[in-house]
Design a protein around this motif. Structure first.
Motif, PDB file in Angstrom:
ATOM      1  N   MET A  80      -0.716   7.671   7.004  1.00  0.00           N
ATOM      2  CA  MET A  80      -0.469   6.736   5.911  1.00  0.00           C
ATOM      3  C   MET A  80      -1.526   6.908   4.830  1.00  0.00           C
ATOM      4  O   MET A  80      -2.713   7.014   5.130  1.00  0.00           O
ATOM      5  N   ILE A  96       1.585   2.204  -0.878  1.00  0.00           N
ATOM      6  CA  ILE A  96       1.488   2.446   0.560  1.00  0.00           C
ATOM      7  C   ILE A  96       2.511   3.496   0.901  1.00  0.00           C
ATOM      8  O   ILE A  96       3.689   3.337   0.590  1.00  0.00           O
ATOM      9  N   LEU A 136       0.943  -0.797  12.086  1.00  0.00           N
ATOM     10  CA  LEU A 136       0.884  -0.863  10.628  1.00  0.00           C
ATOM     11  C   LEU A 136      -0.278  -1.745  10.179  1.00  0.00           C
ATOM     12  O   LEU A 136      -1.076  -1.362   9.309  1.00  0.00           O
ATOM     13  N   ASN A 137      -0.395  -2.910  10.804  1.00  0.00           N
ATOM     14  CA  ASN A 137      -1.463  -3.827  10.404  1.00  0.00           C
ATOM     15  C   ASN A 137      -2.854  -3.265  10.692  1.00  0.00           C
ATOM     16  O   ASN A 137      -3.769  -3.397   9.871  1.00  0.00           O
ATOM     17  N   LEU A 162      -3.624  -0.785   7.974  1.00  0.00           N
ATOM     18  CA  LEU A 162      -3.926  -1.425   6.690  1.00  0.00           C
ATOM     19  C   LEU A 162      -5.336  -2.010   6.686  1.00  0.00           C
ATOM     20  O   LEU A 162      -6.052  -1.936   5.680  1.00  0.00           O
ATOM     21  N   ASP A 163      -5.758  -2.568   7.822  1.00  0.00           N
ATOM     22  CA  ASP A 163      -7.128  -3.093   7.913  1.00  0.00           C
ATOM     23  C   ASP A 163      -8.156  -1.983   7.682  1.00  0.00           C
ATOM     24  O   ASP A 163      -9.120  -2.154   6.928  1.00  0.00           O
ATOM     25  N   MET A 205       9.856  -1.220  -2.888  1.00  0.00           N
ATOM     26  CA  MET A 205       9.508  -0.600  -1.611  1.00  0.00           C
ATOM     27  C   MET A 205      10.761  -0.084  -0.914  1.00  0.00           C
ATOM     28  O   MET A 205      11.780  -0.779  -0.869  1.00  0.00           O
ATOM     29  N   PHE A 242       9.475   1.415  12.513  1.00  0.00           N
ATOM     30  CA  PHE A 242       9.327   2.013  11.196  1.00  0.00           C
ATOM     31  C   PHE A 242       9.287   3.537  11.274  1.00  0.00           C
ATOM     32  O   PHE A 242       8.619   4.117  12.132  1.00  0.00           O
ATOM     33  N   ILE A 264       7.470   3.949   5.165  1.00  0.00           N
ATOM     34  CA  ILE A 264       7.300   2.838   4.236  1.00  0.00           C
ATOM     35  C   ILE A 264       6.756   3.423   2.952  1.00  0.00           C
ATOM     36  O   ILE A 264       5.735   4.103   2.970  1.00  0.00           O
ATOM     37  N   GLN A 265       7.459   3.209   1.862  1.00  0.00           N
ATOM     38  CA  GLN A 265       6.955   3.677   0.576  1.00  0.00           C
ATOM     39  C   GLN A 265       6.977   2.521  -0.394  1.00  0.00           C
ATOM     40  O   GLN A 265       8.029   2.184  -0.943  1.00  0.00           O
ATOM     41  N   GLY A 266       5.836   1.916  -0.587  1.00  0.00           N
ATOM     42  CA  GLY A 266       5.778   0.772  -1.474  1.00  0.00           C
ATOM     43  C   GLY A 266       4.939   1.086  -2.683  1.00  0.00           C
ATOM     44  O   GLY A 266       3.846   1.642  -2.553  1.00  0.00           O
ATOM     45  N   THR A 267       5.430   0.750  -3.852  1.00  0.00           N
ATOM     46  CA  THR A 267       4.755   1.086  -5.093  1.00  0.00           C
ATOM     47  C   THR A 267       4.703  -0.129  -6.003  1.00  0.00           C
ATOM     48  O   THR A 267       5.737  -0.742  -6.263  1.00  0.00           O
ATOM     49  N   PHE A 281       0.241  -5.614  -5.450  1.00  0.00           N
ATOM     50  CA  PHE A 281       0.826  -6.593  -4.532  1.00  0.00           C
ATOM     51  C   PHE A 281      -0.153  -6.871  -3.404  1.00  0.00           C
ATOM     52  O   PHE A 281      -1.020  -6.065  -3.102  1.00  0.00           O
ATOM     53  N   ARG A 299      -1.072  -8.734   0.595  1.00  0.00           N
ATOM     54  CA  ARG A 299      -0.595  -8.565   1.956  1.00  0.00           C
ATOM     55  C   ARG A 299       0.545  -9.522   2.314  1.00  0.00           C
ATOM     56  O   ARG A 299       1.459  -9.147   3.050  1.00  0.00           O
TER      57      ARG A 299
END
Lengths: 239, 239, 239, 239, 239, 239
Positions: free
Chosen positions: C189, C202, C216-217, C220-221, F189, F199, F202-205, F211, F213
């Motif tokens: 990621m 992301i 995932l979490n 992200l941390d 996303m 999952f 994940i592609q978030g923009t 944005f 959490r």
């Protein structure tokens, strides 16, 4: 004594033929032949200059060299079909353009462009030197056309220019190499010289081994004599 | 007396720095600097040869030259984005390849290939001569690597090779031109010379006007002295 | 306890080095290093905007990513030689551009453009995250240059931005993967985060299997902590 | 009565000249002239066939058509420089190839290929029909060469083939249109016919308006007579 | 008596379906089906004309033909991936454009352009004739749209146009060939005919052997009857 | 309460239609519709694998995404005409391929390849998520075909896969954005999730701003519910 396959002397050019106006289209053209090497040179005179010269008040002279796919012993794929121009083609096109610009006062050309197309119909060594020599004739004819048609008032030509190959084959310096000698040459040199005998470009390459200063000088002597003769042939063609 | 902007003598090189093994990847590499000109040269040694050499028992050495888009004062578009390689890039890549092959006995290389990548990170004139000079160092390191790893048993290097630019600026012959002198030069010449002082390649171009034989000789003298010094720097870097 | 090959902790970055102004050309530049990954980031500030933005009164920021052919263990062919840009290159260039635009108020840029060139000199995983992190520094230096030179009156930067990779390797979430971990990762990621800790992008991909929400979490941390540290390094480099 | 600018009759061909073996390279070649239209046709005979024919035991005949940039009144950019071949070039190359294959028994050719290069040196209408007519001569010479050299034992030629343009200009059907008539034509038709008078290809296009069946029949009559005469000229050239 | 695989009569069309407005985007569109051949035709009406028509006061109509990679039995590589458009694609695009322009008075179009995109979703022979037939419907709908929206005041359409293939298979002339017959055909002809029964284009090719005048006439009779029926289907779709 | 233009709930999908076997060619195909977005997905099953997988005993699954020129409100030039594939196309093709490979055990595929062509006929947002969702159906049909025909003995499918877009529009998280919402979204996303709820990608923009959490979590919740429903639709289509 070294004998060349075609029994020429070491300092002798191949049979040189320049047929002016071979092509109807084009503001100037000629078919130039150095022995069996045969190049069609056509000058296109157009108003306007490339974007990066706009507003400069001066003109531009450029060249494009290409070879027919079966100009040579075995067929090469067309660059248009391959979708890109090879390094050798680029290199020679640039050389021809530089050589011609050396004898053009671009400020006298106004914002006009002259493109020289040099298409090798048959190749037997020396295609780049034949191209330069013929392109000058096409250029001079195009300038003449522009003067006659009142597009130019003063000739932008400051001199003439011609080119010849020299090389060292089996240890011996010689002039104007056909393909058979070219592939065997230890050193190969293309020399571009003005009608008044000054150098415009020297490109000497050791293809096999290296070369020393004496050899360099011997080659330059041959080139100066050879281009002097080519200058004469250009004058006759333009007479 | 002519003074150069950077107060060098007419026959003086810029500060030359050769940092061997700057890159971890690559069988040999160096960062070569001619003043502010900075080129990363990396040698990739691979088994096998191009198709047209297969079965010949001999190897191949080739080079690819490129410039980062902002190596220069204003940004140039990437050739990868334009989708094609320009004539200048082709021309220089071919020159570097030829120059290195002049000091390699390809038959001692076996059917192996060495690709020299010369990427100009920062450009201030003389990128092609710095590339040749640095590429030789990367090549020599790659050969050393191959000997150490038992891939080669005899070094195929027959000599070293270096290159320098010379030119005539404001009528005065001088050595190793930075960009500022290069654009003003009437004549610009790149000379490739072996460690033992023989010529491999001479490329002289009259950018503005023409040049005569005396000027040619003066430039060659400068080039011979300059490359002798570069040869020394290469030795130190490889020591 | 999991030990990483380079004995880093799971939540530890590699050695980060940012050398501002490594390049003389460019309105801003830096050499950024994430361990052995080494990227040269250069910002080119130019007047004018792409055609589709003309007359909008707002500026544009874009990026071009590329890798030297021998940045990696084995040589890849140049995209300029192949004549086209690969999907991966496109993807990363677009990602870098989007990431930077997230912290630029384009209306404060006027009709000016900034191009960020990110050239990977040496690659060992994380080239895209190093590129974003370094490109921000080059961008900030270019903005500083424009302010100093009166081209801009207000900084268009609204925040800083940095990026880091995280992944799950052998079932364990970890930060800033070198190549060796990257190829073994089940999930990989890349997270782009502003200096103030908000997400910009992301991109998480299960390379082998899938990943669940807890994983995932955890990733992200790690990313939030890692980019906080990178933000600090950017500040130091710009100080 | 309708008079044509060059005072030809409506059913009269322009001056047709076919110079066999104009080119030294090539297994067969000719320079074909239809009035001022001048095409160099060269046949390259090579062992082997394209991949999709390998193992079929039969050969292949194909053609490539191209025009020099200044074959025409104003200069066109080279397709090699543009990096792609235009639709018209593709279309004509394919037409020439199909036309020649209609008179070749590919099974008698063995796994050999013949490429016909048709390079238009000067263009004044009818370049595709001149190309087909000349390419047949080059092809026949190449077949002769292959028979003489024992590469083929039986001629694969089943007939000869020639082509001519016809059109309706100012409401009047006429034969062999030069450029000046071609641009004014309401309908333009290229007809490829064998030496024995059968149709190989008919390509009729209403350039302005449409055409009816009577007009079609009038054009076909002219084409049959015109190609009969061209067949005669081919025979003379090959004698 | 000859029976066709699908038990159609020799002079019978396949099932023809024209679904107008299949696509929401586009100023006009239809999905046209000739048996299993299925083409999506979409007309894009845009203000402005290509550069070479600017200032002429007249419009332009052009077409682009393409095939999905798996429209056919085996998958073909995409032309976008190959980076160039093939000769066949070019040829058909040009044919469609010419065919439509034959029924458009470009001066009534003003300086507007209509692009017809013909994308073959499924291919079973006759894709170019289906494309022309469907493109006319899309064009007519786009013209209707322009009239309704006050962009045009007079319809520039002077007639309708449709196309059909005919051929000689096993010595027998027949109408509207599916792929299976097309590959076996000795002669294959595509005929473009206006609603009022005049010829716009005839493209007949002997794929295997040649054809004589009687065969030509039989094929033209079939084509005239076939396009008359297609004209009827177009009218119904547009009603 | 937020109302969407099409009066859907925030967590509601558009009308989803999956028509299996829409295409006759292809080992599997479907026309998938997410509201007005319409994508034709076709699976081509072929023996053999790309060169770099030869001899591995395992197969390959890849995808090519493309959009018809007038799938959208205004016409885009074809990538085949431009001669290169854009970054967005590359990016989406790669995403589809990765997503499908996540549910395929390549070792059970043998040395076979499946190419998924996803051609967007009509675009109204969510073309990449519709493509993944439809491509899975085409893939499953192709696997079924291979099992039925004895080419595979065990299904290589380990799960199903579907994708949906989520975003934050006017500060509100919502599911499955049409074009009108997509362009206005602050964050966009795309989430790829297996039938069992894990999952894949994940592609978030952040398109405008950033944005946090909580917003990320809200979007993931919507995506999980949305793909669960899509999984159901896939099952029905394959039943």
């Amino acid at each position: 004594m070294t004998t060349r396959k075609d029994s020429r002397g070491l300092d002798e050019l191949r049979t040189i033929t320049i047929t002016p106006n071979w092509q109807e289209a084009g503001e100037g053209s000629c078919l130039v032949e150095f022995g069996r090497t045969r190049v069609l040179c056509t000058a296109s005179f157009t108003e306007g200059v490339p974007r990066w010269k706009m507003g400069s008040g001066t003109g531009w002279v450029t060249a494009e060299y290409a070879m027919l796919p079966r100009a040579t012993d075995s067929r090469s794929p067309r660059e248009s079909v391959k979708g890109k121009i090879g390094g050798r083609t680029h290199e020679i096109s640039r050389l021809i353009g530089r050589s011609l610009r050396a004898v053009v006062d671009l400020s006298l050309l106004g914002e006009n462009s002259i493109v020289l197309d040099c298409d090798v119909l048959q190749a037997d060594g020396g295609t780049r030197t034949a191209s330069i020599t013929g392109a000058y004739v096409a250029l001079a004819l195009a300038v003449e056309w522009a003067l006659t048609n009142g597009i130019l008032t003063t000739s932008p030509l400051t001199d003439s220019v011609a080119a010849v190959s020299v090389g060292i084959v089996d240890g011996v310096p010689m002039l104007d190499l056909p393909y058979e000698e070219d592939v065997r040459a230890e050193t190969d040199m293309n020399v571009v010289i003005t009608g008044s005998g000054s150098f415009v470009e020297i490109q000497g390459t050791a293809e096999d081994g290296t070369f020393n200063r004496d050899e360099l000088n011997a080659m330059l002597d041959l080139a100066l004599a050879g281009t002097a003769e080519l200058t004469e042939r250009q004058r006759e063609a333009l007479a």
